[in-house]
Design a protein around this motif. Structure first.
Motif, PDB file in Angstrom:
ATOM      1  N   SER A 242       0.828  -1.207   0.000  1.00 29.89           N
ATOM      2  CA  SER A 242       0.000   0.000   0.000  1.00 29.89           C
ATOM      3  C   SER A 242       0.862   1.256   0.000  1.00 29.89           C
ATOM      4  O   SER A 242       0.496   2.269  -0.612  1.00 29.89           O
ATOM      5  N   THR A 243       1.998   1.188   0.664  1.00 31.72           N
ATOM      6  CA  THR A 243       2.925   2.331   0.668  1.00 31.72           C
ATOM      7  C   THR A 243       3.383   2.651  -0.739  1.00 31.72           C
ATOM      8  O   THR A 243       3.429   3.823  -1.153  1.00 31.72           O
ATOM      9  N   LEU A 244       3.714   1.602  -1.508  1.00 30.23           N
ATOM     10  CA  LEU A 244       4.142   1.809  -2.890  1.00 30.23           C
ATOM     11  C   LEU A 244       3.012   2.395  -3.719  1.00 30.23           C
ATOM     12  O   LEU A 244       3.216   3.331  -4.497  1.00 30.23           O
ATOM     13  N   LEU A 245       1.801   1.851  -3.561  1.00 33.32           N
ATOM     14  CA  LEU A 245       0.663   2.332  -4.340  1.00 33.32           C
ATOM     15  C   LEU A 245       0.402   3.813  -4.059  1.00 33.32           C
ATOM     16  O   LEU A 245       0.152   4.597  -4.982  1.00 33.32           O
ATOM     17  N   LYS A 246       0.479   4.199  -2.799  1.00 34.32           N
ATOM     18  CA  LYS A 246       0.243   5.601  -2.445  1.00 34.32           C
ATOM     19  C   LYS A 246       1.366   6.502  -2.943  1.00 34.32           C
ATOM     20  O   LYS A 246       1.130   7.665  -3.270  1.00 34.32           O
ATOM     21  N   ALA A 247       2.568   5.967  -3.017  1.00 37.55           N
ATOM     22  CA  ALA A 247       3.671   6.746  -3.578  1.00 37.55           C
ATOM     23  C   ALA A 247       3.476   6.941  -5.072  1.00 37.55           C
ATOM     24  O   ALA A 247       3.721   8.032  -5.606  1.00 37.55           O
ATOM     25  N   LEU A 248       3.003   5.906  -5.752  1.00 36.11           N
ATOM     26  CA  LEU A 248       2.758   6.003  -7.195  1.00 36.11           C
ATOM     27  C   LEU A 248       1.696   7.049  -7.500  1.00 36.11           C
ATOM     28  O   LEU A 248       1.730   7.694  -8.556  1.00 36.11           O
ATOM     29  N   SER A 249       0.747   7.229  -6.577  1.00 35.05           N
ATOM     30  CA  SER A 249      -0.331   8.202  -6.789  1.00 35.05           C
ATOM     31  C   SER A 249      -0.026   9.552  -6.149  1.00 35.05           C
ATOM     32  O   SER A 249      -0.866  10.435  -6.122  1.00 35.05           O
ATOM     33  N   ARG A 250       1.177   9.693  -5.614  1.00 39.86           N
ATOM     34  CA  ARG A 250       1.673  10.937  -5.024  1.00 39.86           C
ATOM     35  C   ARG A 250       0.954  11.305  -3.721  1.00 39.86           C
ATOM     36  O   ARG A 250       0.954  12.472  -3.314  1.00 39.86           O
ATOM     37  N   ILE A 251       0.358  10.328  -3.074  1.00 45.50           N
ATOM     38  CA  ILE A 251      -0.203  10.571  -1.743  1.00 45.50           C
ATOM     39  C   ILE A 251       0.909  10.509  -0.706  1.00 45.50           C
ATOM     40  O   ILE A 251       1.010  11.365   0.166  1.00 45.50           O
ATOM     41  N   ASN A 252       1.765   9.477  -0.813  1.00 44.42           N
ATOM     42  CA  ASN A 252       2.949   9.396   0.037  1.00 44.42           C
ATOM     43  C   ASN A 252       4.100  10.149  -0.619  1.00 44.42           C
ATOM     44  O   ASN A 252       4.368   9.962  -1.812  1.00 44.42           O
TER      45      ASN A 252
ATOM     46  N   ILE B 241       6.586  12.064 -12.040  1.00 44.28           N
ATOM     47  CA  ILE B 241       5.274  12.495 -11.526  1.00 44.28           C
ATOM     48  C   ILE B 241       5.401  13.759 -10.688  1.00 44.28           C
ATOM     49  O   ILE B 241       4.413  14.467 -10.475  1.00 44.28           O
ATOM     50  N   THR B 242       6.603  14.056 -10.224  1.00 46.52           N
ATOM     51  CA  THR B 242       6.779  15.277  -9.435  1.00 46.52           C
ATOM     52  C   THR B 242       6.639  16.529 -10.288  1.00 46.52           C
ATOM     53  O   THR B 242       6.407  17.622  -9.758  1.00 46.52           O
ATOM     54  N   SER B 243       6.761  16.373 -11.604  1.00 46.41           N
ATOM     55  CA  SER B 243       6.683  17.535 -12.498  1.00 46.41           C
ATOM     56  C   SER B 243       5.302  17.700 -13.132  1.00 46.41           C
ATOM     57  O   SER B 243       5.061  18.653 -13.873  1.00 46.41           O
ATOM     58  N   ILE B 244       4.393  16.777 -12.830  1.00 44.74           N
ATOM     59  CA  ILE B 244       3.055  16.826 -13.420  1.00 44.74           C
ATOM     60  C   ILE B 244       2.116  17.588 -12.486  1.00 44.74           C
ATOM     61  O   ILE B 244       2.060  17.324 -11.285  1.00 44.74           O
ATOM     62  N   LYS B 245       1.372  18.523 -13.038  1.00 44.76           N
ATOM     63  CA  LYS B 245       0.431  19.298 -12.230  1.00 44.76           C
ATOM     64  C   LYS B 245      -0.686  18.398 -11.712  1.00 44.76           C
ATOM     65  O   LYS B 245      -1.041  17.403 -12.334  1.00 44.76           O
TER      66      LYS B 245
ATOM     67  N   LEU C 168      -2.329  15.146 -13.496  1.00 45.69           N
ATOM     68  CA  LEU C 168      -2.093  13.806 -12.957  1.00 45.69           C
ATOM     69  C   LEU C 168      -3.408  13.094 -12.688  1.00 45.69           C
ATOM     70  O   LEU C 168      -3.536  11.895 -12.946  1.00 45.69           O
ATOM     71  N   ALA C 169      -4.404  13.836 -12.190  1.00 37.95           N
ATOM     72  CA  ALA C 169      -5.716  13.248 -11.899  1.00 37.95           C
ATOM     73  C   ALA C 169      -6.471  12.853 -13.164  1.00 37.95           C
ATOM     74  O   ALA C 169      -7.431  12.076 -13.107  1.00 37.95           O
ATOM     75  N   GLN C 170      -6.048  13.381 -14.310  1.00 32.27           N
ATOM     76  CA  GLN C 170      -6.642  12.974 -15.584  1.00 32.27           C
ATOM     77  C   GLN C 170      -5.955  11.739 -16.161  1.00 32.27           C
ATOM     78  O   GLN C 170      -6.454  11.136 -17.111  1.00 32.27           O
TER      79      GLN C 170
END
Length: 254
Positions: free
Chosen positions: A41-51, A65-69, A73-75
């Protein structure tokens, strides 16, 4: 589709994932499996930029992903967390409409196209007749279908599901797995955290096995799902046989 490069993720001073490099294939259903606390779950949340990322990088189609607004990203990427809480009194239709939030103008009004997408998502998940019902009045299976409809309405190329079968009985688990496969057939890349190993083998094309924040094995179920893996990673004494229905590996504890 998604690649991590020497990724490290921590909660406070405790590092859960360290120096992890892995690639998730495009157009497949990938299951993240492993024992409790291994970092799924930690990895999944990191992939979605939650972690937040402690070190390293995550690439979505070669773009960090750090450069995507946020809105962009939500699209492109959606996540259904393990635990979800909806506002009190919200209807099924309103919940599904939230899936269109990344596309609406600053006025927050849904276009005709948005409304059609919402209705189609509700039809595909079997909640169209529940549109005016409040979320809290639904059964566990109905509620989970409503959340899946919201993810469908978001219409992203990558869909991530964190233990989506939790709290569901067996029939609703199978129903949800089939919906997941349907998303993939519509061209979406699906990443799912699962505890049921046999479901992972039956419904997923690709397995990533994690243990202590590291990838132990990855590949097609037929390649990586072995008795030795079950013993070493899950401390499970089991026999692996062929599923007579799905023609995929399945395990039976001794």
């Amino acid at each position: 589709m998604i690649t991590t490069k020497q990724l490290s993720v921590a909660y406070g001073d405790k590092t859960i994932i360290e120096n992890l490099s892995v690639s998730i294939p495009k157009g497949k259903v990938t299951a993240l499996i492993g024992p409790n606390g291994c970092g799924k779950s930690t990895l999944l949340k990191a992939l979605s930029r939650i972690n937040r990322i402690k070190a390293g990088d995550i690439l979505l189609e070669s773009e960090s992903i750090t450069s995507i607004k946020d809105k962009q990203l939500a699209q492109r990427l959606s996540l259904l967390p393990q635990t979800v809480v909806s506002p009190e009194g919200i209807t099924v239709r309103k919940l599904v409409e939230y899936g269109r939030a990344p596309y609406v103008s600053h006025w927050g009004r849904l276009s005709t196209e948005d409304k059609l997408i919402v209705e189609q998502a509700m039809l595909e998940t079997g909640v169209a007749e529940l549109g005016d019902e409040k979320i809290e009045s639904l059964s566990g299976g109905q509620r989970q279908r409503a959340w899946i409809a919201m993810i469908l309405a978001q219409d992203t190329e990558v869909v991530m599901l964190d233990e989506p079968t939790t709290y569901l009985d067996l029939s609703h688990q199978i129903e949800l797995m089939k919906m997941m496969r349907s998303m993939n057939e519509q061209g979406k890349t699906v990443i799912v955290v699962l505890h049921d190993l046999n479901q992972a083998c039956r419904y997923c094309d690709h397995l990533i096995v994690l243990n202590q924040g590291q990838v132990v094995s990855q590949g097609a179920p037929q390649q990586v799902f072995t008795e030795q893996l079950l013993e070493e990673v899950f401390n499970l004494d089991a026999v692996v046989i062929n599923d007579p229905v799905a023609d995929t590996p399945m395990c039976i504890a001794r």
